[in-house]
Design a protein around this motif. Structure first.
Motif, PDB file in Angstrom:
ATOM      1  N   VAL A  49      -6.428  50.186 -20.640  1.00 29.30           N
ATOM      2  CA  VAL A  49      -4.986  50.450 -20.495  1.00 29.30           C
ATOM      3  C   VAL A  49      -4.615  51.572 -21.460  1.00 29.30           C
ATOM      4  O   VAL A  49      -4.785  51.423 -22.678  1.00 29.30           O
ATOM      5  N   ASP A  50      -4.152  52.668 -20.932  1.00 27.51           N
ATOM      6  CA  ASP A  50      -3.837  53.837 -21.763  1.00 27.51           C
ATOM      7  C   ASP A  50      -4.994  54.176 -22.697  1.00 27.51           C
ATOM      8  O   ASP A  50      -4.825  54.355 -23.909  1.00 27.51           O
ATOM      9  N   PRO A  82      -5.635  49.180 -13.877  1.00 30.85           N
ATOM     10  CA  PRO A  82      -6.271  48.090 -14.625  1.00 30.85           C
ATOM     11  C   PRO A  82      -5.901  46.750 -14.004  1.00 30.85           C
ATOM     12  O   PRO A  82      -5.119  45.982 -14.576  1.00 30.85           O
ATOM     13  N   ALA A  83      -6.439  46.487 -12.842  1.00 26.87           N
ATOM     14  CA  ALA A  83      -6.030  45.282 -12.107  1.00 26.87           C
ATOM     15  C   ALA A  83      -7.168  44.779 -11.241  1.00 26.87           C
ATOM     16  O   ALA A  83      -8.017  45.558 -10.791  1.00 26.87           O
ATOM     17  N   LEU A  84      -7.163  43.478 -11.029  1.00 29.73           N
ATOM     18  CA  LEU A  84      -8.131  42.846 -10.138  1.00 29.73           C
ATOM     19  C   LEU A  84      -7.371  42.064  -9.075  1.00 29.73           C
ATOM     20  O   LEU A  84      -6.404  41.360  -9.389  1.00 29.73           O
ATOM     21  N   ASP A  85      -7.809  42.194  -7.843  1.00 25.39           N
ATOM     22  CA  ASP A  85      -7.230  41.422  -6.743  1.00 25.39           C
ATOM     23  C   ASP A  85      -8.239  40.376  -6.284  1.00 25.39           C
ATOM     24  O   ASP A  85      -9.420  40.675  -6.102  1.00 25.39           O
ATOM     25  N   PHE A  86      -7.729  39.163  -6.088  1.00 22.11           N
ATOM     26  CA  PHE A  86      -8.584  38.035  -5.722  1.00 22.11           C
ATOM     27  C   PHE A  86      -8.142  37.481  -4.372  1.00 22.11           C
ATOM     28  O   PHE A  86      -6.943  37.395  -4.094  1.00 22.11           O
ATOM     29  N   ARG A 125      -8.732  47.036  -8.410  1.00 16.46           N
ATOM     30  CA  ARG A 125      -7.767  47.879  -7.722  1.00 16.46           C
ATOM     31  C   ARG A 125      -8.058  49.339  -8.094  1.00 16.46           C
ATOM     32  O   ARG A 125      -8.136  49.654  -9.292  1.00 16.46           O
ATOM     33  N   ASP A 165     -11.255  33.321 -15.235  1.00  9.73           N
ATOM     34  CA  ASP A 165     -10.567  33.007 -13.973  1.00  9.73           C
ATOM     35  C   ASP A 165     -11.570  32.316 -13.070  1.00  9.73           C
ATOM     36  O   ASP A 165     -12.681  32.805 -12.885  1.00  9.73           O
ATOM     37  N   PRO A 174      -8.166  40.389 -22.004  1.00  7.67           N
ATOM     38  CA  PRO A 174      -7.095  39.391 -22.111  1.00  7.67           C
ATOM     39  C   PRO A 174      -7.518  37.947 -21.898  1.00  7.67           C
ATOM     40  O   PRO A 174      -6.656  37.068 -21.893  1.00  7.67           O
ATOM     41  N   PHE A 175      -8.817  37.698 -21.702  1.00  7.59           N
ATOM     42  CA  PHE A 175      -9.216  36.324 -21.384  1.00  7.59           C
ATOM     43  C   PHE A 175     -10.014  35.675 -22.501  1.00  7.59           C
ATOM     44  O   PHE A 175     -10.721  36.333 -23.259  1.00  7.59           O
ATOM     45  N   PHE A 198      -8.895  46.371 -23.343  1.00  7.46           N
ATOM     46  CA  PHE A 198      -8.025  45.210 -23.428  1.00  7.46           C
ATOM     47  C   PHE A 198      -8.720  44.044 -22.709  1.00  7.46           C
ATOM     48  O   PHE A 198      -8.899  44.072 -21.499  1.00  7.46           O
ATOM     49  N   PHE A 229     -10.105  45.374 -19.411  1.00 10.23           N
ATOM     50  CA  PHE A 229      -9.352  46.422 -18.736  1.00 10.23           C
ATOM     51  C   PHE A 229      -9.221  47.634 -19.664  1.00 10.23           C
ATOM     52  O   PHE A 229      -9.311  47.495 -20.892  1.00 10.23           O
TER      53      PHE A 229
END
Lengths: 389, 118
Positions: free
Chosen positions: A216-217, A324-328, A320, A248, A223-224, A221, A214
């Motif tokens: 971010v600012d 910085p987002a994912l929708d599943f 999204r 995921d 995170p996984f 990032f 992602f």
């Protein structure tokens, strides 16, 4: 649809003939941006003993471009033109190597109507041979995929092949029915999502989200976790998500089936059964098919075995917009009524221990109460299968 | 399990039953985090799987390190037969399975959002 493949096949075929008159046929691919270097290239290869195919893939010219004149010189022949030992091949998705609206526009605005455009159109006329590649119909498309499956030794019945090739609903796939698309559906192994706030790869194996970063600012990032062995396993006994363990994925049924050690009495009485077929089920132990895929969305599907209570699962991952987002979304289609466990493993990496009493590290915090933004009606309409006709 | 690692080469599960809100995971040093939100009616528990070089054999070889944050309808990661039958978690009213019905396909949504920790 197979244009550049044909060029390469011609080169391989001619070289394979071993004809004495063609001692060596060399294929040189030139980037669209390097067209202006063509005259220089010609001067160099004209001195060579070999014969050359100079190939430009996906050639076209936009408004205000003048580099086409270099190509025109080459195609014309003559002192600065194409040497005898050179043929020029190009592929293009444009009939006249330029946009249709540009042809029309230039024709209507030129001082001498037609003259301005004629110069560029005449470029395409300088090619000695034209081959048209037209969109194929669905039976031809399916025949192509059957050819790929035979070539790669993939055993698949016609019904399954069709379902995977044209999508579970019988709709044509979003990308069209080109050869590359046809090859991609049953055998596409990964897809890259890119959006304003990140990038991520989705693998066919277990529909695994891998290498998600992602922004971010303005900071990257990731995170996984990512298994250090990802992409390196060749042991045939290790299958599915274990080969590609990362960020995921889906477990249906969820569970490895391992029993408890030193279980409390109320748990110790329960049977210590193995996992159903494999850890986290078919969803995490097989290759999914890509149904739709572009920068902003990917949709995959996997069929369950005929004796399973599940027919198939669909999984859709959508970045999204502007976040910085994912929708599943996971959609589960059942064959019969049953209860099953289900889970969505997310795997952030573990960190090293910190000295006791120091700030920092990794903190997981469940929020005690907040409305669930994902709560939707559980019932969704059953897709209607239809054939295109 | 308030602090991790629990011990060198660990592999442990904790199930939080009946989750009421989303979950945040924050990397305090970097000042960055993720929020995991999901359909908590269908998947009412969160399993935290802390594995830190705790699994041997292929392909693990005591290399893998992760803190799994896993929305589930399950009794830990036991076999689905255990989750679908009576067990101590669903005895407390927290579902450990989802209902499959050919007439009613299920849709389960979740999301991951990254954020800068203030």
């Amino acid at each position: 649809m197979g244009k550049s493949s044909l060029v390469k096949a011609v080169h391989a075929h001619v070289n394979g003939l071993g004809e004495a008159a063609i001692r060596r046929l060399v294929l040189i691919e030139i980037a669209r941006e390097d067209i202006e270097a063509l005259p220089r290239l010609m001067r160099v290869i004209a001195r060579e003993d070999a014969r050359f195919i100079v190939f430009c893939d996906d050639l076209s010219f936009d408004k205000d471009e003048t580099s086409y004149k270099s190509l025109k010189t080459i195609l014309d022949g003559g002192l600065e033109g194409r040497p005898e030992n050179v043929l020029f091949y190009a592929t293009s998705n444009r009939r006249h190597l330029m946009p249709r609206d540009m042809v029309e526009n230039e024709r209507s605005t030129a001082i001498t109507p037609g003259e301005a455009v004629d110069e560029k159109v005449s470029l395409s006329d300088r090619f000695g041979l034209w081959l048209g590649f037209h969109n194929c119909d669905q039976p031809t498309y399916l025949a192509m995929i059957r050819g790929y499956c035979d070539e790669y030794g993939i055993a698949i019945d016609d019904e399954t092949l069709r379902a995977r090739a044209v999508g579970p609903r019988g709709d044509p796939v979003r990308q069209g029915t080109g050869g590359r698309t046809g090859q991609g559906h049953p055998m596409k192994t990964e897809h890259r999502l890119r959006w304003s706030h990140g990038e991520a790869t989705v693998l066919a194996n277990s529909a695994m989200l891998a290498d998600c970063t992602f922004t971010v600012d303005s900071r990257p990032f990731a995170p996984f976790a990512r298994a250090p062995w990802l992409g390196t396993v060749d042991d045939p006994t290790i299958t599915g998500h274990l080969r590609v363990l990362a960020g995921d994925f889906v477990g249906l049924p969820f569970g490895s089936g391992q029993g408890f050690r030193n279980a409390p009495p109320e748990w110790a009485a329960l049977p210590g059964l193995p996992a159903y077929r494999s850890t986290h089920g078919t969803a995490a132990d097989g290759d999914w098919s890509f149904v739709e895929a572009d920068d902003g969305n990917v949709k995959l599907s996997i069929d369950y075995p005929a004796d399973s209570a599940v027919v198939r699962i669909e999984r859709e991952i959508t970045p999204r917009p502007d976040a910085p987002a994912l929708d599943f979304v996971m959609r589960i289609f059942a064959r019969r009524r049953a209860l099953t466990s289900a889970g969505l493993p997310e795997l952030p990496p573990a960190r090293n221990a910190r000295p006791a009493g120091t700030e920092g590290g990794f903190r997981v915090r469940p929020h005690p109460s907040r409305p669930d933004r994902h709560r939707r009606p559980a019932r969704i309409p059953e897709p209607v299968c239809r054939t295109k006709g | 399990m308030g602090h991790i690692p629990l011990s060198p080469q660990t592999d442990k599960n904790v199930q939080l039953c009946g989750m009421k809100g989303p979950l945040t995971a924050t990397w305090l040093d970097e000042g960055l985090g993720i929020e995991l939100d999901w359909d908590r009616v269908l998947l009412p528990s969160l399993m935290i799987w802390h594995t830190d070089r705790g699994i041997g054999g292929p392909p693990w070889y005591n290399q893998f390190r992760a803190v799994g944050l896993e929305p589930i309808a399950s009794a830990f990661d036991l076999a689905t037969e255990v989750s679908a039958a009576a067990n101590p978690i669903n005895a407390r009213g927290v579902a450990t399975a989802i209902n499959l019905d050919p007439a009613a396909p299920l849709e389960i949504r979740h999301s991951i959002r990254a954020f800068a920790a203030g």
